[in-house]
Design a protein around this motif. Structure first.
Motif, PDB file in Angstrom:
ATOM      1  N   SER A  20       0.849  -1.197   0.000  1.00 40.48           N
ATOM      2  CA  SER A  20       0.000   0.000   0.000  1.00 40.48           C
ATOM      3  C   SER A  20       0.876   1.236   0.000  1.00 40.48           C
ATOM      4  O   SER A  20       1.766   1.368   0.853  1.00 40.48           O
ATOM      5  CB  SER A  20      -0.865   0.043   1.260  1.00 40.48           C
ATOM      6  OG  SER A  20      -1.914  -0.855   1.176  1.00 40.48           O
ATOM      7  N   ALA A  21       0.594   2.169  -0.883  1.00 48.07           N
ATOM      8  CA  ALA A  21       1.379   3.414  -0.935  1.00 48.07           C
ATOM      9  C   ALA A  21       1.328   4.141   0.406  1.00 48.07           C
ATOM     10  O   ALA A  21       2.319   4.753   0.824  1.00 48.07           O
ATOM     11  CB  ALA A  21       0.857   4.315  -2.053  1.00 48.07           C
ATOM     12  N   SER A  22       0.195   4.035   1.088  1.00 48.36           N
ATOM     13  CA  SER A  22       0.034   4.768   2.349  1.00 48.36           C
ATOM     14  C   SER A  22       0.987   4.273   3.439  1.00 48.36           C
ATOM     15  O   SER A  22       1.169   4.959   4.442  1.00 48.36           O
ATOM     16  CB  SER A  22      -1.401   4.635   2.846  1.00 48.36           C
ATOM     17  OG  SER A  22      -1.674   3.283   3.170  1.00 48.36           O
ATOM     18  N   ARG A  23       1.572   3.090   3.258  1.00 48.90           N
ATOM     19  CA  ARG A  23       2.464   2.567   4.293  1.00 48.90           C
ATOM     20  C   ARG A  23       3.944   2.786   3.975  1.00 48.90           C
ATOM     21  O   ARG A  23       4.809   2.391   4.768  1.00 48.90           O
ATOM     22  CB  ARG A  23       2.207   1.074   4.503  1.00 48.90           C
ATOM     23  CG  ARG A  23       0.828   0.823   5.120  1.00 48.90           C
ATOM     24  CD  ARG A  23       0.678  -0.602   5.631  1.00 48.90           C
ATOM     25  NE  ARG A  23      -0.549  -0.710   6.408  1.00 48.90           N
ATOM     26  CZ  ARG A  23      -1.750  -0.978   5.883  1.00 48.90           C
ATOM     27  NH1 ARG A  23      -1.891  -1.184   4.585  1.00 48.90           N
ATOM     28  NH2 ARG A  23      -2.824  -1.031   6.658  1.00 48.90           N
ATOM     29  N   LEU A  24       4.241   3.412   2.833  1.00 52.98           N
ATOM     30  CA  LEU A  24       5.646   3.541   2.437  1.00 52.98           C
ATOM     31  C   LEU A  24       6.414   4.500   3.341  1.00 52.98           C
ATOM     32  O   LEU A  24       7.647   4.548   3.292  1.00 52.98           O
ATOM     33  CB  LEU A  24       5.759   3.972   0.969  1.00 52.98           C
ATOM     34  CG  LEU A  24       5.327   2.902  -0.053  1.00 52.98           C
ATOM     35  CD1 LEU A  24       5.350   3.466  -1.466  1.00 52.98           C
ATOM     36  CD2 LEU A  24       6.219   1.665   0.059  1.00 52.98           C
ATOM     37  N   SER A  25       5.713   5.245   4.188  1.00 50.56           N
ATOM     38  CA  SER A  25       6.402   6.132   5.137  1.00 50.56           C
ATOM     39  C   SER A  25       6.694   5.430   6.466  1.00 50.56           C
ATOM     40  O   SER A  25       7.292   6.034   7.360  1.00 50.56           O
ATOM     41  CB  SER A  25       5.541   7.380   5.383  1.00 50.56           C
ATOM     42  OG  SER A  25       4.254   6.975   5.810  1.00 50.56           O
ATOM     43  N   ASP A  26       6.287   4.172   6.588  1.00 52.36           N
ATOM     44  CA  ASP A  26       6.503   3.382   7.817  1.00 52.36           C
ATOM     45  C   ASP A  26       7.810   2.608   7.649  1.00 52.36           C
ATOM     46  O   ASP A  26       7.908   1.700   6.820  1.00 52.36           O
ATOM     47  CB  ASP A  26       5.296   2.455   7.992  1.00 52.36           C
ATOM     48  CG  ASP A  26       5.438   1.473   9.147  1.00 52.36           C
ATOM     49  OD1 ASP A  26       6.581   1.211   9.602  1.00 52.36           O
ATOM     50  OD2 ASP A  26       4.406   0.932   9.565  1.00 52.36           O
ATOM     51  N   SER A  27       8.818   2.961   8.435  1.00 52.70           N
ATOM     52  CA  SER A  27      10.151   2.387   8.196  1.00 52.70           C
ATOM     53  C   SER A  27      10.241   0.917   8.604  1.00 52.70           C
ATOM     54  O   SER A  27      11.073   0.175   8.075  1.00 52.70           O
ATOM     55  CB  SER A  27      11.217   3.205   8.916  1.00 52.70           C
ATOM     56  OG  SER A  27      10.981   3.175  10.310  1.00 52.70           O
ATOM     57  N   VAL A  28       9.403   0.475   9.551  1.00 50.77           N
ATOM     58  CA  VAL A  28       9.381  -0.961   9.858  1.00 50.77           C
ATOM     59  C   VAL A  28       8.865  -1.725   8.634  1.00 50.77           C
ATOM     60  O   VAL A  28       9.439  -2.737   8.204  1.00 50.77           O
ATOM     61  CB  VAL A  28       8.503  -1.245  11.100  1.00 50.77           C
ATOM     62  CG1 VAL A  28       8.377  -2.751  11.328  1.00 50.77           C
ATOM     63  CG2 VAL A  28       9.087  -0.562  12.328  1.00 50.77           C
ATOM     64  N   TYR A  29       7.789  -1.195   8.054  1.00 55.35           N
ATOM     65  CA  TYR A  29       7.181  -1.793   6.862  1.00 55.35           C
ATOM     66  C   TYR A  29       8.169  -1.831   5.692  1.00 55.35           C
ATOM     67  O   TYR A  29       8.407  -2.885   5.091  1.00 55.35           O
ATOM     68  CB  TYR A  29       5.952  -0.962   6.520  1.00 55.35           C
ATOM     69  CG  TYR A  29       5.127  -1.405   5.336  1.00 55.35           C
ATOM     70  CD1 TYR A  29       4.108  -2.336   5.495  1.00 55.35           C
ATOM     71  CD2 TYR A  29       5.322  -0.839   4.073  1.00 55.35           C
ATOM     72  CE1 TYR A  29       3.307  -2.708   4.418  1.00 55.35           C
ATOM     73  CE2 TYR A  29       4.530  -1.205   3.001  1.00 55.35           C
ATOM     74  CZ  TYR A  29       3.524  -2.138   3.177  1.00 55.35           C
ATOM     75  OH  TYR A  29       2.740  -2.493   2.113  1.00 55.35           O
ATOM     76  N   THR A  30       8.767  -0.680   5.393  1.00 54.68           N
ATOM     77  CA  THR A  30       9.668  -0.646   4.236  1.00 54.68           C
ATOM     78  C   THR A  30      10.947  -1.433   4.498  1.00 54.68           C
ATOM     79  O   THR A  30      11.551  -1.962   3.566  1.00 54.68           O
ATOM     80  CB  THR A  30      10.025   0.798   3.831  1.00 54.68           C
ATOM     81  OG1 THR A  30      10.551   1.476   4.975  1.00 54.68           O
ATOM     82  CG2 THR A  30       8.803   1.532   3.306  1.00 54.68           C
ATOM     83  N   GLY A  31      11.327  -1.536   5.775  1.00 53.70           N
ATOM     84  CA  GLY A  31      12.501  -2.356   6.105  1.00 53.70           C
ATOM     85  C   GLY A  31      12.279  -3.816   5.748  1.00 53.70           C
ATOM     86  O   GLY A  31      13.128  -4.465   5.117  1.00 53.70           O
ATOM     87  N   ILE A  32      11.113  -4.352   6.146  1.00 58.20           N
ATOM     88  CA  ILE A  32      10.798  -5.748   5.818  1.00 58.20           C
ATOM     89  C   ILE A  32      10.620  -5.896   4.308  1.00 58.20           C
ATOM     90  O   ILE A  32      11.114  -6.849   3.689  1.00 58.20           O
ATOM     91  CB  ILE A  32       9.529  -6.212   6.559  1.00 58.20           C
ATOM     92  CG1 ILE A  32       9.700  -6.096   8.074  1.00 58.20           C
ATOM     93  CG2 ILE A  32       9.189  -7.656   6.169  1.00 58.20           C
ATOM     94  CD1 ILE A  32       8.412  -6.303   8.870  1.00 58.20           C
TER      95      ILE A  32
END
Ligand code: XIL
Length: 302
Positions: A20-32
């Motif tokens: 989801s584009a809306s989660r790309l600012s979440d560094s835990v999310y983008t890290g995984i």
């Protein structure tokens, strides 16, 4: 390998996730995301309502953000989806007949054209068959434009992006003995025999106690592959927890690995809390981003 993507790569396959584009600012999310996954499907951002909110006015911002993320981490993209009865913009929901057919074809030409060369595979048509025992097409405004709407969509997609693999994608097509599975199989067989451009079939694979992993899942994948198409597991999530969930994930992974033309698998989100069905805790990472037993089962199987 020590990640899903590298382990799958060792077998010549990819391992993907919905993003989801809306989660790309979440560094835990983008890290995984950047560590584990080698294919990305936009969860909603390439759907018709997102990309053509007003007729003839195309909107690619969120989808382009996901493509940029894929490029930056060296992942490929699955496009999802060009023609579907659901998540149509209001203007399209109220259309029928020849006007709708031409609007659908223009949408495909524009969107597949915008992303031409950047998409590994497109879900050209999503969920066009009915559930239950009829084996019929699902009723929709697109279906009412004529039975040939699906092949028209595939031809338009091929013209717009000649290098993308073009897929038909659906759910409840996992059990070989179901009428819906048989109906999709006959369509693919017909398309191959008449030269309609189709390269792959996606099996969404949203599993839960009412719709479990069927014992003949591998057989289904193999039978479709034997028609001369690639197969992929495109939206995998499995309700449950602990060992039972891990066992189901292992079964699905082994089914893909047993089929040479099963070119990859994608889970429908990263953490349980990212899932469209969060209460089912159906994914490989918990809400804190920790690996679940299901993760280990998949990694060990790969
Ligand atoms: C779902 C998304 O996960 C949700 O965020 C959205 O509200 C509805 O659509 N089959 C598909 C996917 O092909 O596009 C759907 O995604 C899940 C079922």
């Amino acid at each position: 390998g020590s990640t899903l993507g590298s382990a799958a790569s060792g077998t010549g396959r990819y391992f993907g996730t919905a993003v989801s584009a809306s989660r790309l600012s979440d560094s835990v999310y983008t890290g995984i995301l950047s560590r584990e996954f080698s294919m990305i499907t936009p969860e909603n951002e390439m759907k018709i309502d997102a990309t053509e909110p007003a007729q003839g006015q195309f909107s690619y911002g969120n989808a382009d953000r996901i493509v940029s993320q894929a490029t930056s981490q060296g992942a490929r993209m699955r496009g999802h989806t060009l023609a579907w009865y659901s998540q149509q913009p209001g203007w399209m929901q109220s259309m029928e007949g020849a006007a709708l057919r031409s609007a659908m074809l223009n949408h495909i030409t524009q969107v597949a054209g915008h992303y031409s060369g950047k998409i590994y595979a497109w879900d050209v048509v999503n969920e066009a068959f009915a559930d239950g025992g009829s084996g019929a097409r699902r009723d929709s405004n697109l279906q009412r434009t004529g039975d040939d709407w699906i092949e028209a969509a595939f031809r338009a997609a091929r013209a717009a992006d000649p290098n993308a693999k073009l897929c038909y994608n659906d759910y409840n097509t996992d059990d070989w003995n179901q009428a819906k599975t048989q109906a999709v199989y006959r369509m693919v067989q017909d398309f191959k025999s008449r030269g309609v451009p189709i390269d792959c079939v996606g099996f969404q694979s949203h599993f839960n106690p009412n719709s479990p992993v069927p014992s003949n899942y591998r057989t289904t994948l193999q039978n479709f592959a034997d028609l001369g198409v690639d197969v992929q597991i495109t939206e995998l999530d499995i309700e449950g927890s602990g060992t039972a969930q891990a066992d189901n994930y292992r079964t699905v992974t082994n089914a893909c690995l047993a089929v040479t033309r099963c070119t990859g698998m994608t889970v429908w989100g990263i953490r349980d809390t990212d899932s469209w069905r969060a209460s089912a805790t159906p994914l490989l990472f918990d809400g804190n981003g920790q690996k679940k037993a299901a993760y280990t089962a998949v990694l060990d199987a790969l």
